[in-house]
Scaffold this motif. Structure first.
Motif, PDB file in Angstrom:
ATOM      1  N   VAL A  34      -1.580  -4.311  -3.639  1.00  0.00           N
ATOM      2  CA  VAL A  34      -0.168  -4.236  -3.207  1.00  0.00           C
ATOM      3  C   VAL A  34       0.543  -3.064  -3.845  1.00  0.00           C
ATOM      4  O   VAL A  34       1.171  -2.176  -3.072  1.00  0.00           O
ATOM      5  N   ASN A  35       0.283  -2.535  -5.062  1.00  0.00           N
ATOM      6  CA  ASN A  35       0.813  -1.365  -5.679  1.00  0.00           C
ATOM      7  C   ASN A  35       0.422  -0.214  -4.865  1.00  0.00           C
ATOM      8  O   ASN A  35       1.234   0.816  -4.850  1.00  0.00           O
ATOM      9  N   THR A  36      -1.002  -0.069  -4.711  1.00  0.00           N
ATOM     10  CA  THR A  36      -1.290   1.072  -3.900  1.00  0.00           C
ATOM     11  C   THR A  36      -0.565   0.986  -2.499  1.00  0.00           C
ATOM     12  O   THR A  36      -0.242   2.243  -1.973  1.00  0.00           O
ATOM     13  N   LYS A  38       2.268  -0.122  -1.991  1.00  0.00           N
ATOM     14  CA  LYS A  38       3.560   0.224  -1.826  1.00  0.00           C
ATOM     15  C   LYS A  38       3.857   1.733  -2.169  1.00  0.00           C
ATOM     16  O   LYS A  38       4.665   2.412  -1.550  1.00  0.00           O
ATOM     17  N   ASP A  39       2.969   2.660  -2.973  1.00  0.00           N
ATOM     18  CA  ASP A  39       3.026   3.939  -3.188  1.00  0.00           C
ATOM     19  C   ASP A  39       2.594   4.651  -1.714  1.00  0.00           C
ATOM     20  O   ASP A  39       3.407   5.373  -1.398  1.00  0.00           O
ATOM     21  N   GLU A  40       1.855   3.970  -0.829  1.00  0.00           N
ATOM     22  CA  GLU A  40       1.513   4.498   0.355  1.00  0.00           C
ATOM     23  C   GLU A  40       2.571   4.660   1.327  1.00  0.00           C
ATOM     24  O   GLU A  40       2.811   5.457   2.008  1.00  0.00           O
ATOM     25  N   ILE A  41       3.225   3.348   1.412  1.00  0.00           N
ATOM     26  CA  ILE A  41       4.363   3.020   2.095  1.00  0.00           C
ATOM     27  C   ILE A  41       5.622   3.998   1.757  1.00  0.00           C
ATOM     28  O   ILE A  41       6.522   4.517   2.654  1.00  0.00           O
ATOM     29  N   ASN A  42       5.870   4.124   0.613  1.00  0.00           N
ATOM     30  CA  ASN A  42       6.863   5.037   0.090  1.00  0.00           C
ATOM     31  C   ASN A  42       6.651   6.299   0.480  1.00  0.00           C
ATOM     32  O   ASN A  42       7.678   7.171   0.895  1.00  0.00           O
ATOM     33  N   LYS A  43       5.511   6.706   0.651  1.00  0.00           N
ATOM     34  CA  LYS A  43       4.912   8.356   0.960  1.00  0.00           C
ATOM     35  C   LYS A  43       5.010   8.479   2.391  1.00  0.00           C
ATOM     36  O   LYS A  43       5.667   9.301   2.873  1.00  0.00           O
ATOM     37  N   ASN A  44       4.253   7.476   3.101  1.00  0.00           N
ATOM     38  CA  ASN A  44       4.066   7.810   4.663  1.00  0.00           C
ATOM     39  C   ASN A  44       4.698   6.871   5.664  1.00  0.00           C
ATOM     40  O   ASN A  44       4.544   6.876   6.689  1.00  0.00           O
ATOM     41  N   GLY A  45       5.601   5.873   5.037  1.00  0.00           N
ATOM     42  CA  GLY A  45       6.133   4.707   5.712  1.00  0.00           C
ATOM     43  C   GLY A  45       5.143   3.572   6.183  1.00  0.00           C
ATOM     44  O   GLY A  45       4.298   3.512   5.836  1.00  0.00           O
ATOM     45  N   LEU A  46       5.800   2.571   6.700  1.00  0.00           N
ATOM     46  CA  LEU A  46       5.082   1.416   7.154  1.00  0.00           C
ATOM     47  C   LEU A  46       4.471   1.715   8.284  1.00  0.00           C
ATOM     48  O   LEU A  46       5.093   1.879   9.412  1.00  0.00           O
ATOM     49  N   LEU A  47       3.021   1.833   8.392  1.00  0.00           N
ATOM     50  CA  LEU A  47       2.192   2.277   9.623  1.00  0.00           C
ATOM     51  C   LEU A  47       2.132   1.122  10.754  1.00  0.00           C
ATOM     52  O   LEU A  47       2.330   1.141  11.762  1.00  0.00           O
ATOM     53  N   CYS A  48       2.234  -0.294  10.567  1.00  0.00           N
ATOM     54  CA  CYS A  48       2.104  -1.511  11.420  1.00  0.00           C
ATOM     55  C   CYS A  48       3.077  -2.605  11.147  1.00  0.00           C
ATOM     56  O   CYS A  48       3.143  -2.834   9.685  1.00  0.00           O
ATOM     57  N   PRO A  49       3.697  -2.970  12.197  1.00  0.00           N
ATOM     58  CA  PRO A  49       4.510  -4.202  11.577  1.00  0.00           C
ATOM     59  C   PRO A  49       3.752  -5.677  11.136  1.00  0.00           C
ATOM     60  O   PRO A  49       2.597  -5.475  11.386  1.00  0.00           O
ATOM     61  N   LEU A  50       4.661  -6.303  10.499  1.00  0.00           N
ATOM     62  CA  LEU A  50       4.142  -7.767   9.896  1.00  0.00           C
ATOM     63  C   LEU A  50       3.998  -8.557  11.248  1.00  0.00           C
ATOM     64  O   LEU A  50       4.566  -8.189  12.369  1.00  0.00           O
ATOM     65  N   VAL A  51       3.315  -9.577  11.141  1.00  0.00           N
ATOM     66  CA  VAL A  51       3.257 -10.525  12.208  1.00  0.00           C
ATOM     67  C   VAL A  51       3.920 -11.852  11.924  1.00  0.00           C
ATOM     68  O   VAL A  51       3.369 -12.455  10.774  1.00  0.00           O
ATOM     69  N   ILE A  52       4.593 -12.296  12.627  1.00  0.00           N
ATOM     70  CA  ILE A  52       5.030 -13.793  12.233  1.00  0.00           C
ATOM     71  C   ILE A  52       5.203 -14.673  13.308  1.00  0.00           C
ATOM     72  O   ILE A  52       4.846 -14.295  14.557  1.00  0.00           O
ATOM     73  N   ALA A  67       4.299  -5.570  -0.634  1.00  0.00           N
ATOM     74  CA  ALA A  67       4.524  -4.190  -1.055  1.00  0.00           C
ATOM     75  C   ALA A  67       6.086  -3.510  -0.790  1.00  0.00           C
ATOM     76  O   ALA A  67       6.496  -2.822  -1.459  1.00  0.00           O
ATOM     77  N   ILE A  68       6.676  -4.234   0.221  1.00  0.00           N
ATOM     78  CA  ILE A  68       7.824  -3.644   0.770  1.00  0.00           C
ATOM     79  C   ILE A  68       9.067  -4.544   0.355  1.00  0.00           C
ATOM     80  O   ILE A  68      10.257  -4.059   0.368  1.00  0.00           O
TER      81      ILE A  68
END
Length: 108
Positions: A34-36, A38-52, A67-68
């Motif tokens: 999760v921490n990894t 979080k760092d990746e998403i802060n750097k590169n953005g969320l690559l794929c949407p969540l699914v609900i 992470a978000i």
């Protein structure tokens, strides 16, 4: 903060939702991962949407959710009906793993 995923494969399934309205149902998460993320998403953005599902229960993306959730107020998610779940996951997995050019049309 609104977080828009970088890649939208299924335009017809997309929905904007507040993070606080999501209902995660996975209790055990890999905190290091999760921490990894979080760092990746802060750097590169969320690559794929969540699914609900239609009741806002989180079906896929629990680690991304954790992470978000502390810095994001809204995001785009895929909302999938129960009867469409197998078809959706099959197409999503095919797209992610086999179609490097991004030519799979998930809405067909």
């Amino acid at each position: 903060m609104f977080l828009k995923p970088k890649k939208i494969i299924f335009e017809s399934l997309i929905k904007k939702i507040r993070i606080k309205d999501l209902k995660p149902n996975q209790i055990n998460n890999n905190k290091k991962f999760v921490n990894t993320l979080k760092d990746e998403i802060n750097k590169n953005g969320l690559l794929c949407p969540l699914v609900i599902d239609k009741n806002n229960f989180l079906l896929d993306g629990h680690h991304r959710y954790w992470a978000i959730k502390d810095f994001c107020s809204q995001t785009l998610v895929y909302m999938v009906k129960d009867k469409d779940m197998d078809k959706f996951l099959s197409k999503l997995n095919s797209y992610i793993w086999f179609d490097q050019k991004g030519t799979l049309n998930g809405d067909s």
